[in-house]
Design a protein around this motif. Structure first.
Motif, mmCIF file in Angstrom:
data_model
loop_
_atom_site.group_PDB
_atom_site.id
_atom_site.type_symbol
_atom_site.label_atom_id
_atom_site.label_comp_id
_atom_site.label_asym_id
_atom_site.label_seq_id
_atom_site.Cartn_x
_atom_site.Cartn_y
_atom_site.Cartn_z
ATOM 1 N N LEU A 1 56.509 62.151 54.109
ATOM 2 C CA LEU A 1 55.472 61.185 53.749
ATOM 3 C C LEU A 1 54.759 60.669 54.991
ATOM 4 O O LEU A 1 53.549 60.486 54.995
ATOM 5 N N LYS A 2 55.536 60.444 56.047
ATOM 6 C CA LYS A 2 54.918 59.954 57.277
ATOM 7 C C LYS A 2 53.971 61.003 57.862
ATOM 8 O O LYS A 2 52.959 60.664 58.468
ATOM 9 N N SER A 3 54.314 62.283 57.658
ATOM 10 C CA SER A 3 53.436 63.334 58.173
ATOM 11 C C SER A 3 52.106 63.340 57.424
ATOM 12 O O SER A 3 51.116 63.853 57.907
ATOM 13 N N PHE A 4 52.099 62.754 56.213
ATOM 14 C CA PHE A 4 50.832 62.584 55.484
ATOM 15 C C PHE A 4 50.190 61.241 55.807
ATOM 16 O O PHE A 4 49.254 60.826 55.127
ATOM 17 N N ASN A 5 50.748 60.550 56.792
ATOM 18 C CA ASN A 5 50.254 59.213 57.164
ATOM 19 C C ASN A 5 50.381 58.200 56.035
ATOM 20 O O ASN A 5 49.496 57.372 55.829
#
Lengths: 261, 248
Positions: free
Chosen positions: A168-172
């Protein structure tokens, strides 16, 4: 359409289940029968230990005086209110604690202490706060179920799969998205487990509350019975209570099964 | 070819209570657009750290990262990380949902990719009905629908069986090349790196420094499964194998 081997397997399985059910049933029948037998032969003191027949008499008496259902309904009503409130409040606070790690770290020891504190010790204070009525009973039950909920749900929230978080963090994703897309839905199955614990906790809390203050409910019946040395009433109360708790547990269990599929 | 990303003197230090660990030191490299660059090295050498810094998942300690203006990063993790409570199509659209880029065009693209990878019939099923390879393909689609041009692959094949692994690396290779994307691949599997990559960066033991950089020149460069049969394939594998300090 199935092979012989498969049929044997199914049959074996079925027989095993039947055997378990049969033994469960026999055990309770045997227990009741033994109890009545010992009472009839005067091997046990029925004044202290009552007997199945006396319990049925008590139930009939309560039924005739039209009191039984009132007491049962009151207890169920109180339990449901504390269960729902406890779950909602507990959930809300657990979400706050997930949202703010710092707050969690600060409050963690207090939660642990509150959890291990026997809530009955707060009884006298609760009576003064809430008065001798339904309010105090619900506060008592809430204290028990809310804290357990907070601790359990926080545990589920904090055990979220780190890789999914990373994804999820990689999708900001922002914190709100992480909560609603991952944390909350992943904790759902764990939370249903919490509900099972919670319904029992609420009933425990309500009974404790009724012991302390009430004029109605199953807990009240038990206390009233013991104060008047009517052990028949006490044991009847306990049995009714166990039936209620079993029913509530299975209802939540059923909901769980439905929700998982 | 222009650079999609230039890294200059990258350093990353991890701080723990009792220790300070330099994971990456003095890492500089220009990532050319359209290339597949593999980073190999001994386990625990900080390969993933570099990828996480590029993907902006962790902060660098020092150094410079210069991205091309139109650089859009897509991250594909080692595990499929599918959400069990979402259907396959919903899983594919997760990234778009978060970036608030859901549009009928994007949904169409997702459906198209699902068809291409034989997953369309499973569209409304949940991940637990899929095999490991299928799940990893869904993860790939989830990355692709966001339309990134720089794809970070963190050991994307390590959790799946050998057969699926070969098929999937062919698929990924084709997509990257057909759509002129750039990919950075982290792997501990040397053969995989040689079969897939245009360039291979070999890292040393921690603190990771670049030990060697290879450009893979096969006789007949093709998809990875065919590359594996190339005459030069074993030559490169040997070369890189000797280069890596294996910690046993």
């Amino acid at each position: 359409m199935y092979s012989y081997e498969h049929k044997v397997f199914i049959k074996k399985n079925k027989n095993y289940k039947l055997l378990v059910n049969f033994c469960q049933f026999t055990l309770i029948i045997f227990f009741i029968y033994l109890w009545q037998f010992l009472a009839d032969k005067n091997y046990i003191n029925v004044f202290i230990l009552s007997s199945p027949k006396r319990i049925i008499d008590t139930l009939i008496k309560l039924h005739i005086s039209n009191n039984l259902y009132h007491h049962i309904l009151i207890t169920i009503y109180e339990t449901m209110i504390s269960f729902i409130l406890g779950t909602v409040i507990g959930f809300f606070i657990a979400s706050l604690l997930w949202w703010n790690k710092f707050l969690f770290k600060v409050l963690e020891p207090y939660l642990t202490v509150l959890n291990s504190l026997p809530k009955i010790a707060l009884g006298p204070i609760i009576i003064i706060w809430g008065g001798a009525g339904i309010k105090s009973i619900i506060i008592m039950a809430l204290l028990i179920s809310t804290i357990i909920t907070i601790i359990n749900v926080t545990e589920y929230f904090n055990n979220i799969d780190q890789n999914k978080l990373k994804l999820l963090k990689s999708f900001n994703a922002n914190k709100k998205q992480i909560y609603f897309k991952l944390v909350f839905p992943s904790a759902i199955s764990g939370i249903i487990n919490t509900l099972k614990i919670n319904i029992s906790m609420s009933l425990i809390g309500v009974t404790m509350g009724e012991f302390l203050v009430s004029k109605e409910g199953i807990g009240y019946l038990i206390v009233y019975g013991s104060q008047t040395f009517n052990l028949n009433l006490v044991i009847t109360g306990v049995i009714v209570l166990s039936i209620i708790s079993a029913l509530m547990y299975y209802i939540v269990f059923y909901i769980e099964k439905k929700l998982k599929h | 070819m222009k650079n999609i990303l230039s890294i200059k003197n990258l350093r990353k230090t991890y701080h723990t209570k009792n220790d300070e660990i330099v994971a990456v030191e003095n890492f500089s490299y220009d990532f050319k657009e359209g290339n597949i660059i593999a980073i190999v090295g001994p386990s625990g050498c900080g390969k993933s750290t570099i990828l996480n810094i590029i993907g902006n998942l962790i902060n660098k300690s020092d150094g410079e990262l210069i991205f091309n203006d139109d650089c859009k990063i897509g991250y594909m993790l080692q595990e499929d990380c599918l959400f069990p409570f979402r259907t396959i199509i919903k899983n594919c659209l997760l990234g778009l949902e978060i970036k608030k880029e859901i549009s009928s065009k994007n949904i169409n693209y997702a459906n198209q990719l699902l068809k291409k990878y034989g997953l369309y019939d499973f569209k409304n099923k949940y991940p637990n009905t899929l095999s490991g390879g299928m799940k990893q393909r869904v993860a790939l689609i989830r990355t692709l629908v966001c339309n990134p041009n720089l794809i970070l692959l963190d050991e994307p094949f390590s959790a799946i069986d050998y057969q699926t692994r070969l098929l999937l690396s062919d698929d990924i290779y084709k997509i990257i090349k057909e759509e002129n994307k750039t990919a950075i691949l982290i792997t501990h599997n040397i053969e995989e790196a040689v079969a897939l990559a245009d360039n291979i960066i070999v890292l040393s033991n921690r603190p990771s420094k670049i030990k060697n950089i290879y450009t893979i020149n096969l006789f007949d460069k093709s998809i990875p499964s065919i590359n594996r049969r190339d005459k030069n394939f074993n030559y490169y594998c040997d070369l890189i194998w000797k280069d890596i300090d294996f910690n046993v």
